[in-house]
Design an enzyme around this catalytic site. Structure first.
Site, PDB file in Angstrom:
ATOM      1  N   TRP A 148      59.953  73.871  49.925  1.00  0.00           N
ATOM      2  CA  TRP A 148      61.058  74.534  50.613  1.00  0.00           C
ATOM      3  C   TRP A 148      60.705  75.104  51.976  1.00  0.00           C
ATOM      4  O   TRP A 148      61.574  75.607  52.686  1.00  0.00           O
ATOM      5  CB  TRP A 148      61.661  75.635  49.740  1.00  0.00           C
ATOM      6  CG  TRP A 148      60.709  76.548  49.032  1.00  0.00           C
ATOM      7  CD1 TRP A 148      60.395  76.526  47.703  1.00  0.00           C
ATOM      8  CD2 TRP A 148      59.946  77.640  49.585  1.00  0.00           C
ATOM      9  NE1 TRP A 148      59.505  77.523  47.396  1.00  0.00           N
ATOM     10  CE2 TRP A 148      59.218  78.220  48.531  1.00  0.00           C
ATOM     11  CE3 TRP A 148      59.830  78.180  50.864  1.00  0.00           C
ATOM     12  CZ2 TRP A 148      58.373  79.322  48.736  1.00  0.00           C
ATOM     13  CZ3 TRP A 148      58.988  79.266  51.074  1.00  0.00           C
ATOM     14  CH2 TRP A 148      58.273  79.818  50.011  1.00  0.00           C
ATOM     15  N   ASN A 149      59.464  75.031  52.407  1.00  0.00           N
ATOM     16  CA  ASN A 149      59.110  75.674  53.677  1.00  0.00           C
ATOM     17  C   ASN A 149      59.400  74.795  54.896  1.00  0.00           C
ATOM     18  O   ASN A 149      59.767  75.290  55.957  1.00  0.00           O
ATOM     19  CB  ASN A 149      57.656  76.139  53.676  1.00  0.00           C
ATOM     20  CG  ASN A 149      56.682  75.020  53.372  1.00  0.00           C
ATOM     21  OD1 ASN A 149      57.031  73.997  52.782  1.00  0.00           O
ATOM     22  ND2 ASN A 149      55.429  75.208  53.770  1.00  0.00           N
ATOM     23  N   VAL A 226      49.820  74.550  43.083  1.00  0.00           N
ATOM     24  CA  VAL A 226      48.804  73.901  42.254  1.00  0.00           C
ATOM     25  C   VAL A 226      49.303  73.681  40.826  1.00  0.00           C
ATOM     26  O   VAL A 226      49.103  72.601  40.254  1.00  0.00           O
ATOM     27  CB  VAL A 226      47.507  74.740  42.245  1.00  0.00           C
ATOM     28  CG1 VAL A 226      46.491  74.155  41.262  1.00  0.00           C
ATOM     29  CG2 VAL A 226      46.903  74.788  43.647  1.00  0.00           C
ATOM     30  N   GLY A 227      49.942  74.669  40.236  1.00  0.00           N
ATOM     31  CA  GLY A 227      50.422  74.523  38.861  1.00  0.00           C
ATOM     32  C   GLY A 227      51.398  73.379  38.713  1.00  0.00           C
ATOM     33  O   GLY A 227      51.345  72.610  37.740  1.00  0.00           O
ATOM     34  N   THR A 228      52.301  73.234  39.683  1.00  0.00           N
ATOM     35  CA  THR A 228      53.240  72.116  39.656  1.00  0.00           C
ATOM     36  C   THR A 228      52.503  70.792  39.803  1.00  0.00           C
ATOM     37  O   THR A 228      52.841  69.800  39.137  1.00  0.00           O
ATOM     38  CB  THR A 228      54.284  72.273  40.776  1.00  0.00           C
ATOM     39  OG1 THR A 228      54.924  73.538  40.653  1.00  0.00           O
ATOM     40  CG2 THR A 228      55.323  71.170  40.712  1.00  0.00           C
ATOM     41  N   GLU A 246      49.868  67.260  47.656  1.00  0.00           N
ATOM     42  CA  GLU A 246      49.515  68.191  48.734  1.00  0.00           C
ATOM     43  C   GLU A 246      49.881  69.566  48.220  1.00  0.00           C
ATOM     44  O   GLU A 246      51.050  69.913  48.121  1.00  0.00           O
ATOM     45  CB  GLU A 246      50.267  67.824  50.012  1.00  0.00           C
ATOM     46  CG  GLU A 246      49.718  68.499  51.260  1.00  0.00           C
ATOM     47  CD  GLU A 246      50.304  69.873  51.498  1.00  0.00           C
ATOM     48  OE1 GLU A 246      49.612  70.875  51.161  1.00  0.00           O
ATOM     49  OE2 GLU A 246      51.436  69.961  51.989  1.00  0.00           O
ATOM     50  N   CYS A 280      51.307  76.295  53.735  1.00  0.00           N
ATOM     51  CA  CYS A 280      50.250  76.085  52.736  1.00  0.00           C
ATOM     52  C   CYS A 280      48.848  76.154  53.324  1.00  0.00           C
ATOM     53  O   CYS A 280      47.905  76.564  52.657  1.00  0.00           O
ATOM     54  CB  CYS A 280      50.458  74.739  52.039  1.00  0.00           C
ATOM     55  SG  CYS A 280      50.557  73.331  53.172  1.00  0.00           S
ATOM     56  N   LYS A 451      39.252  69.918  46.290  1.00  0.00           N
ATOM     57  CA  LYS A 451      39.314  70.741  45.079  1.00  0.00           C
ATOM     58  C   LYS A 451      40.750  70.841  44.552  1.00  0.00           C
ATOM     59  O   LYS A 451      41.433  69.822  44.410  1.00  0.00           O
ATOM     60  CB  LYS A 451      38.667  72.116  45.354  1.00  0.00           C
ATOM     61  CG  LYS A 451      37.181  71.990  45.739  1.00  0.00           C
ATOM     62  CD  LYS A 451      36.457  73.320  45.762  1.00  0.00           C
ATOM     63  CE  LYS A 451      36.651  74.096  47.012  1.00  0.00           C
ATOM     64  NZ  LYS A 451      35.757  75.263  47.124  1.00  0.00           N
ATOM     65  N   GLY A 454      44.609  69.443  46.261  1.00  0.00           N
ATOM     66  CA  GLY A 454      45.341  68.189  46.293  1.00  0.00           C
ATOM     67  C   GLY A 454      44.503  66.948  46.114  1.00  0.00           C
ATOM     68  O   GLY A 454      43.274  66.985  46.031  1.00  0.00           O
ATOM     69  N   GLU A 458      48.189  62.615  53.404  1.00  0.00           N
ATOM     70  CA  GLU A 458      49.435  62.263  54.059  1.00  0.00           C
ATOM     71  C   GLU A 458      49.157  62.043  55.539  1.00  0.00           C
ATOM     72  O   GLU A 458      48.152  62.497  56.090  1.00  0.00           O
ATOM     73  CB  GLU A 458      50.481  63.368  53.864  1.00  0.00           C
ATOM     74  CG  GLU A 458      50.894  63.510  52.409  1.00  0.00           C
ATOM     75  CD  GLU A 458      52.135  64.343  52.203  1.00  0.00           C
ATOM     76  OE1 GLU A 458      53.101  63.819  51.642  1.00  0.00           O
ATOM     77  OE2 GLU A 458      52.118  65.518  52.610  1.00  0.00           O
TER      78      GLU A 458
END
Length: 484
Positions: A148-149, A226-228, A246, A280, A451, A454, A458
């Site tokens: 969303w950013n 990260v969790g997603t 990413e 990010c 790590k 990601g 891209e």
């Protein structure tokens, strides 16, 4: 308020479910759009459409695909002001940023991959009589899941390389910012992209799960936390999809004593407070060598206090609204945590309600000094305007501390000693290192993390590897030698 549905096979259509959700203007709390939640049937319809679009699109020569993508880029540039305003209403970021970065960077991405489309090729291998060659072929139907950013930029970063390589894409924007992906889909159709090649399905995490588990989708590319990312990777494993992730970061910005202090302060401000800190790759752990620590803090505090917090549509605004009330509460909670764990709050850190901003989700840029490596504001991604400043004595120490994190998206180094700059860049465990600048991401440069930040890259030539597959062809020059 407008009603938004889905974009499938070249047109806006309603979702088949009765479920809807609201897109909120973060600066005012007002509803910008009421959005239809895609159902399983809708996703299946989008996939079937994408398969049809893929058959037509992948058969076109790369040069023709490139011409169409270039037309799309020209249309984006022509609608820059309109699209930037839509981005501001959806994200809360300042219009000064959206006008100069968000839509323009999307157009630059399309132009870059439009140029690459005709150059995608295989390789030839002379085997001394027989020979072999490879074909670089598209994967098929790909899924993109956005954050969303930077909604339109991320939609372009994923779709441009996918389409340049001959794939089709189903894109799910973040449910908080659904508007500009729909407008990008319209631009693609106007430019001449066949129906089905770029579809948009709106919805929450359930739609993401439908995409990552769908048997007909060959790849998923996610920008998110990260969790997603872990959930997407696990779900994609059921059908062995290609995956690009990413993810988040907690990046170090290292300022050595010989650095240009004003430049380093500029980088720290951009790397923490641009887009309200919702970036990010932000350098939220600012390591400053002790010899210049006091002077750095003095200049940093002075410049931060001059930043203008206000209406995101006002060109004079530097700091807009955080994406949602829930996210604002999370950021304010981290500020409370920083104080509770002994950090010295030098500036900001409070919710802003003055001058008619009370209905929005505004937070003053916060600077913490006296931080230690074990504090939550130092170790965890906040994704808001919260900077942690830490002192250090020497190079070996700061490199070890900078690397002591599960993240590895980016890092910055400020020093006039270029030998040291390159040495430290080599030692840092991160996917992107900036020397004497910060957060510049030209489309020509690969972007991605180490790590937990990601998998894959891209942008740049590297993206072609992630949206194509190699087919090897062996050509014999004689009979078949068989012992049977």
């Amino acid at each position: 308020m407008r009603d938004l549905g889905l974009f499938i096979h070249g047109e806006s259509v309603s979702a088949t479910s009765d479920e809807t959700f609201d897109s909120i203007n973060p600066a005012t709390g007002e509803i910008v759009a009421r959005v239809g939640q895609a159902s399983v049937a809708d996703v299946d319809r989008a996939v079937e459409s994408a398969r049809e679009g893929f058959e037509e699109w992948s058969a076109l020569p790369g040069a023709q695909r490139g011409r169409i993508l270039n037309r799309a880029a020209s249309l984006l540039r022509g609608r820059n002001d309109e699209l930037a305003r839509e981005e501001v209403l959806d994200t809360g970021k300042p219009i000064s940023e959206a006008l100069t970065v968000d839509v323009i960077s999307a157009a630059e991405c399309l132009e870059y991959f439009a140029g690459l489309a005709p150059t995608i090729h295989g390789e030839f291998f002379d085997l001394g009589g027989p020979f072999a060659y490879t074909r670089r072929e598209p994967l098929g139907v790909c899924a993109g899941i956005g954050a969303w950013n930077y909604p339109i930029q991320i939609a372009s970063w994923k779709s441009a390389p996918a389409l340049a390589c001959g794939n089709s894409m189903i894109f799910k924007p973040a449910e908080l910012t659904p508007i500009t992906a729909m407008l990008l889909a319209e631009v693609y159709i106007e430019a001449g992209v066949p129906p089905g090649v770029f579809n948009v399905v709106n919805g929450d995490h359930r739609v993401g799960e439908m995409l990552t588990t769908h048997a007909e989708i060959r790849k998923v590319s996610l920008t998110g936390e990260v969790g997603t990312g872990r959930k997407v990777m696990a779900a994609a494993a059921s059908t062995l999809k290609h995956v690009t992730l990413e993810l988040g970061g907690k990046s170090p910005l290292i300022v050595f004593s010989d650095a240009d202090i004003d430049d380093a302060v500029s980088a720290a401000l951009l790397g923490n407070f641009y887009t309200q800190g919702e970036v990010c790759s932000n350098g939220t752990r600012v390591f400053v060598q002790e010899e210049i620590h006091a002077e750095f803090i003095s200049r940093l505090k002075s410049r931060t206090e001059k930043m203008v917090i206000g209406d995101p549509l006002d060109p004079a605004t530097h700091v807009g609204a955080l994406i949602s009330e829930a996210h604002m509460s999370k950021v304010l909670g981290y500020i409370d945590s920083g104080l509770a764990q002994g950090g010295e709050l030098l500036a900001g850190g409070k919710r802003v309600t003055r001058d008619g901003l009370g209905a929005g989700f505004f937070v003053e840029p916060a600077i913490f000094d006296g931080c230690t490596d074990d504090m939550a504001i130092v170790r965890e991604e906040i994704f808001g305007p919260v900077m942690a400043v830490l002192g250090f004595e020497n190079e070996d120490e700061v490199v070890a501390r900078a690397n002591d994190t599960e993240f590895g998206l980016a890092a910055g180094v400020f020093t006039k000693d270029l030998e040291r700059a390159h040495r430290v860049a080599a030692a840092l465990q991160a996917g992107t290192i900036w020397i004497n600048t910060y957060n510049l991401t030209p489309i020509e440069m690969p972007f991605g993390g180490y790590k937990q930040s990601g998998i894959g890259r891209e942008n740049s030539l590297a993206a072609i590897d992630h949206y194509t597959q190699r087919k090897s062809v062996y050509v014999a020059s004689g009979g078949v030698d068989s012992p049977y």
